[in-house]
Structure formats: C-alpha cells, structure tokens
Design a protein around this motif. Structure first.
Motif, mmCIF file in Angstrom:
data_model
loop_
_atom_site.group_PDB
_atom_site.id
_atom_site.type_symbol
_atom_site.label_atom_id
_atom_site.label_comp_id
_atom_site.label_asym_id
_atom_site.label_seq_id
_atom_site.Cartn_x
_atom_site.Cartn_y
_atom_site.Cartn_z
ATOM 1 N N LEU A 17 3.705 6.457 -84.085
ATOM 2 C CA LEU A 17 5.025 5.840 -84.141
ATOM 3 C C LEU A 17 4.975 4.483 -84.845
ATOM 4 O O LEU A 17 5.873 4.137 -85.609
ATOM 5 N N ARG A 18 3.922 3.722 -84.604
ATOM 6 C CA ARG A 18 3.807 2.391 -85.216
ATOM 7 C C ARG A 18 3.729 2.504 -86.732
ATOM 8 O O ARG A 18 4.403 1.778 -87.467
ATOM 9 N N LYS A 19 2.930 3.439 -87.199
ATOM 10 C CA LYS A 19 2.777 3.628 -88.641
ATOM 11 C C LYS A 19 4.076 4.109 -89.271
ATOM 12 O O LYS A 19 4.480 3.650 -90.345
ATOM 13 N N ARG A 20 4.753 5.026 -88.580
ATOM 14 C CA ARG A 20 6.009 5.583 -89.118
ATOM 15 C C ARG A 20 7.076 4.499 -89.213
ATOM 16 O O ARG A 20 7.761 4.371 -90.227
ATOM 17 N N PHE A 25 9.956 -0.832 -93.117
ATOM 18 C CA PHE A 25 10.257 -2.238 -93.335
ATOM 19 C C PHE A 25 9.313 -2.907 -94.336
ATOM 20 O O PHE A 25 9.301 -4.122 -94.455
ATOM 21 N N LEU A 26 8.502 -2.106 -95.023
ATOM 22 C CA LEU A 26 7.684 -2.650 -96.103
ATOM 23 C C LEU A 26 8.585 -2.914 -97.315
ATOM 24 O O LEU A 26 9.449 -2.093 -97.651
ATOM 25 N N PHE A 47 15.637 0.060 -81.158
ATOM 26 C CA PHE A 47 14.932 1.332 -81.081
ATOM 27 C C PHE A 47 14.848 1.784 -79.622
ATOM 28 O O PHE A 47 14.855 0.974 -78.699
ATOM 29 N N GLU A 48 14.760 3.090 -79.457
ATOM 30 C CA GLU A 48 14.456 3.670 -78.150
ATOM 31 C C GLU A 48 13.479 4.796 -78.400
ATOM 32 O O GLU A 48 13.654 5.573 -79.347
ATOM 33 N N PHE A 49 12.415 4.894 -77.587
ATOM 34 C CA PHE A 49 11.423 5.940 -77.860
ATOM 35 C C PHE A 49 11.086 6.705 -76.593
ATOM 36 O O PHE A 49 11.229 6.206 -75.476
ATOM 37 N N HIS A 50 10.671 7.958 -76.766
ATOM 38 C CA HIS A 50 10.264 8.831 -75.667
ATOM 39 C C HIS A 50 8.907 9.436 -76.008
ATOM 40 O O HIS A 50 8.700 9.905 -77.134
ATOM 41 N N LEU A 51 8.005 9.443 -75.062
ATOM 42 C CA LEU A 51 6.686 10.038 -75.246
ATOM 43 C C LEU A 51 6.702 11.483 -74.772
ATOM 44 O O LEU A 51 7.216 11.780 -73.698
#
Length: 494
Positions: A17-20, A25-26, A47-51
């Motif tokens: 997720l971090r890489k995506r 934003f690059l 953002f909202e994320f689910h594992l």
C-alpha cells in the motif's frame, strides 16, 4: 480515497500500500499522468484502508465497495454484475450445481462469492465428474433426455435419470461435493492430487500430469478461504446507523431519531426519459423492498421543480389513499391527516407508514415544490428538508439560511448515504429506459406496422436497411401485408 467532503472518490487494492500510494504523489508521476489521474490526485484529501488476508479477498472487497459507493474515478465494477455464486436446490428431484450472480431467499444452498470465475467453472466441472453429478439442464431428466446424453457413456455421470443410482446415494454424493466447496478436507484433496500428479509424471504420462496440475491450481484458487464482505460483517466500517440517526435527529431539531426516511431524486439525462427515484431507509439502513421509481408524466421538457412536485404528489397521495381504503371506518375522522396516519401506524393498521423525515435532492426550489404538494395533501407538519449537493447545505421550509452540518458528523454522512442511494437508483432507471429505447426499431413509429407485422418483417429481412432495399412486392409477399401497406412502409422508411 476521499475528497474534502468526505465522499469516497476512488477504491483500489495493492499488495504494498505504501508503494502504491506514494507513486501518486511523485512529481514525475503527476507530470506524465493523464487528465483523469491528475484530477484524482488534486482531489484527494484523506484515506481509509482495510487489511485483508489474500488477493481473492481484496478483489471481492474492492468490487463490493465500488458497487456500494460508486466512486467517481472508478471504471471497473461499476455495473450491476456481481461475483459468481454456486447454487444447489435440494428440493429438486436430482439437484445439480448452477452458477448464479444473485442470492435469493428460495431455500437453496449458496456457496461463494468466488473471485475467479474461470477457476470456479473448471472446479464445478471437476466436481461433477468426480462425484458423478448431472450437469444437464432439465429439472427432472428422464429416458428421453438420456438418449441424447453421452455423459454416462464417458463415465462423467451416475445417470440418475434412468435410476442407475438411488436418490439417497445421489444426495449423499451431493453432500460430499458441497463439503468440498465449503473447504472441508481441502488439504487431503490437495495432497491426493499432488501425489497422483507425481505418479503420472513418473510414468511419463505428462498429459495427465498437466491436467491434474490445472485441476489443482483451479481448486486452490476456488477454495482459498475468503470472507464474505457484507454490511456490518468482516469489514471495519465507520457507518453506525443508530448513532447517526440520533445525531441527525438532534442536528435537525426533530422530536427524536427519524427511524423511517424517504429521499427523492430526479434524473433527466434527456427530455425523452425524465425519471425519479424514491429510496427508503429504516433504522438508518436501506429498505430495498420499499424503493420506488417513477416516470414523469405531466412535465414537458427538463423541469426539476415540476418533476419533484409530481413525484411527491404521487407518492403521498397514494399512501393516504391506500391507508384510507384499508381503514374505511376512519374515512370521516376529524383528525389532522398527519396525526391520523401516525395513529394508524401506531395501531398497526397503516398499509404504508408515513416517513419521519422526507429528503429532497436539491435546494430551495425543489424543497418549496415538495412543501407545496405536502400541504395540498394536508400533511403540514411532516418534516421535510432539502439537501443541496454543492456545499451539502440543508434547507428548511420557510428559512433562507441553510444549515451546514460538519462533515465529520454522522448526521451528514447518513444524509449523504441516502441521497447518493437515491441518485444511484434514479440513474440506474434512466439507463435501463435508454437501453430499452436503443433496442426499439424505426418500425415502432411507422403507422402501417403492427407488432406482428414488425416481427414478420424483421424475421424475413433481418434489419431496417434490408427492408428499405426490398421491393413493395417482396414485402407484400408476407402474410397480412398488402401491396398498399408495403408501399406505405417503404415511403415511411425513406
């Protein structure tokens, strides 16, 4: 991904997720991105994320969230197509596995949903062969069906249609196959297949080894444990219906939480099909059985205000009429109409219960038309508000200044949910009517062509273009069409 109003604008999945997310934003990425991606990046605020546990779960959850929220920047999964389920109806004489996309309350057993449709179809085919289950379509196959079937000859079916197996034994095989779909004994099945594959490879029977490898891969994809993501189960959520209802009642100054709410939206993509939707929420949750959709009848051209007036009038005059018919003894009651409806609902005698809150999608114009129609019906004190899209402003009857509810409050989130659902339902109906219209032929508008003549013409010539190229004699050769009618048809088609 969410915008400044807290609305979901994009749903995606990623192993890292971090890489995506960082890639969005690059500076170099933004420079090379297309207009749509740049617009998305500029709109993202939160953002909202689910594992989840595996890729299949990620795919199922992504599809569900996109269908629930219909984010602006998602393209895939926005249609009404759902993931495949496996259905088996035990009450049938000889049950069989059927693939479906809709789960119904029909007494059948359902398995899934499954993320990989190809692997699922191959798995069902393998299960049918392994357990000798029928795959034919007839509800109760007999000897006539057996004559046209080769499944028994090639040992793929136990031939229940000619009673080579008793129903008890067949149902036992069904239970064993269902246990496989439930994931029971999964490791043993995988081990057996791997052992058979190794033996086939040792015998240099590489064709069979490759077949077993494919079966094993399909089984692993299909039986990979996945959770069923339904509302309130499996997925962490910020939706809290009870708390949101209480907060909404407090924010709007109502006597209590609005347990029953109805929201109206107008969809007029073109003047040909102006439609409206009404969605009903009960206890803060969608009450799909009580959704309604309308084709606007009395309004010419695109007029949201008049369209809103028509649909409000039709909805609540119908409620009052049906409740009066169900309670003729109260027809001449001197009570206020709203108080009477509330009393009938409390006594359990109301065929349709009036909502505690009416919401119209729009600002002062739509709201004033709704209020006018409600007052004409005697429903003076029925709570009604307007919800404007631009700044999510809440308008009250007779008040010029709107109420701005903070975006982090459950009250506004609940209003947004019901408004978005009404918008989705109205647009879906408009799209359905548009598809129907596209299927209609020019022949529908021809005064010399009845439905039967239209069917005969298209069956003979295949298309309107071929009818144009035909002669009047060729058309008149069809039963029921005279030469004069044929000439009129050709003249109409130009």
């Amino acid at each position: 991904m969410k915008d400044r109003l807290g609305s979901i604008i994009y749903v995606g999945k990623a192993r890292d997720l971090r890489k995506r997310l960082s890639s969005y934003f690059l500076a170099s990425r933004k420079t090379r991105a297309d207009l749509k991606t740049r617009a998305l990046i500029d709109t993202i605020v939160d953002f909202e994320f689910h594992l989840v546990r595996n890729e299949a779960e990620a795919l199922l959850l992504e599809g569900k969230l996109i269908k629930d929220y219909r984010p602006r920047y998602n393209v895939a999964f926005r249609d009404d197509k759902r993931f495949l389920l496996v259905k088996i109806q035990p009450s049938e004489p000889w049950p069989r596995f059927v693939l479906t996309r809709m789960k119904k309350d029909d007494g059948a057993r359902y398995f899934g949903p499954f993320a990989h449709s190809g692997a699922l179809r191959a798995t069902i085919s393998w299960l049918n062969r392994k357990f000798g289950l029928r795959a034919c379509r007839p509800l109760n196959p007999g000897e006539n069906d057996y004559r046209h079937c080769n499944a028994d000859i090639i040992r793929n079916c136990s031939a229940p249609c000619i009673f080579r197996i008793t129903r008890e034994d067949y149902l036992r095989r069904i239970d064993e196959a269902c246990a496989v779909l439930e994931g029971k004994g999964r490791r043993e099945i995988f081990s057996d297949l791997e052992a058979d594959m190794a033996k086939a490879a040792e015998r240099l029977d590489f064709e069979k080894a490759a077949l077993l490898r494919d079966v094993l891969d399909n089984l692993k994809k299909t039986l990979n444990p996945t959770r069923q993501f339904t509302r309130g189960r499996g997925v962490p959520t910020t939706v809290k219906p009870t708390e949101d209802l209480a907060d909404l009642g407090e924010a709007l100054g109502l006597e209590g939480p609005p347990r029953v709410m109805e929201c109206f939206d107008i969809s007029n993509v073109s003047s040909n099909h102006i439609v409206a939707s009404m969605v009903r929420f009960t206890d803060g949750k969608p009450d799909n059985q009580n959704y309604r959709r309308y084709r606007i009848r009395t309004v010419e051209g695109q007029d949201d205000f008049a369209s809103m007036a028509e649909v409000i009038r039709r909805r609540y005059s119908r409620i009052l009429g049906e409740n009066s018919q169900a309670n003729p003894d109260d027809e001449y009651s001197q009570e206020d109409p709203l108080e009477r409806q509330r009393r009938l609902a409390k006594e359990g005698r109301a065929k349709i219960v009036l909502p505690d809150l009416v919401i119209v999608d729009g600002g002062k114009g739509q709201l004033s038309m709704a209020v006018r129609e409600l007052r004409n019906l005697g429903l003076f004190d029925l709570p009604v508000i307007g919800l404007a899209k631009q700044r999510e402003e809440v308008f009250f009857p007779g008040e010029s200044d709107p109420l701005l509810i903070p975006h982090d409050r459950g009250a506004l989130k609940l209003l947004q949910r019901i408004r978005d659902e009404a918008h989705r339902f109205a647009n879906g109906y408009n799209a359905l009517l548009y598809r129907r219209r596209m299927k209609e032929s020019l022949l529908d508008d021809c005064p010399a062509v009845s439905p039967k003549k239209k069917q005969a013409l298209l069956a003979k010539f295949g298309s309107v273009d071929r009818i144009r190229k035909a002669s009047a004699k060729e058309i008149a050769a069809l039963p029921g069409i005279s030469e004069k009618s044929a000439e009129a048809i050709l003249e109409w088609l130009g």
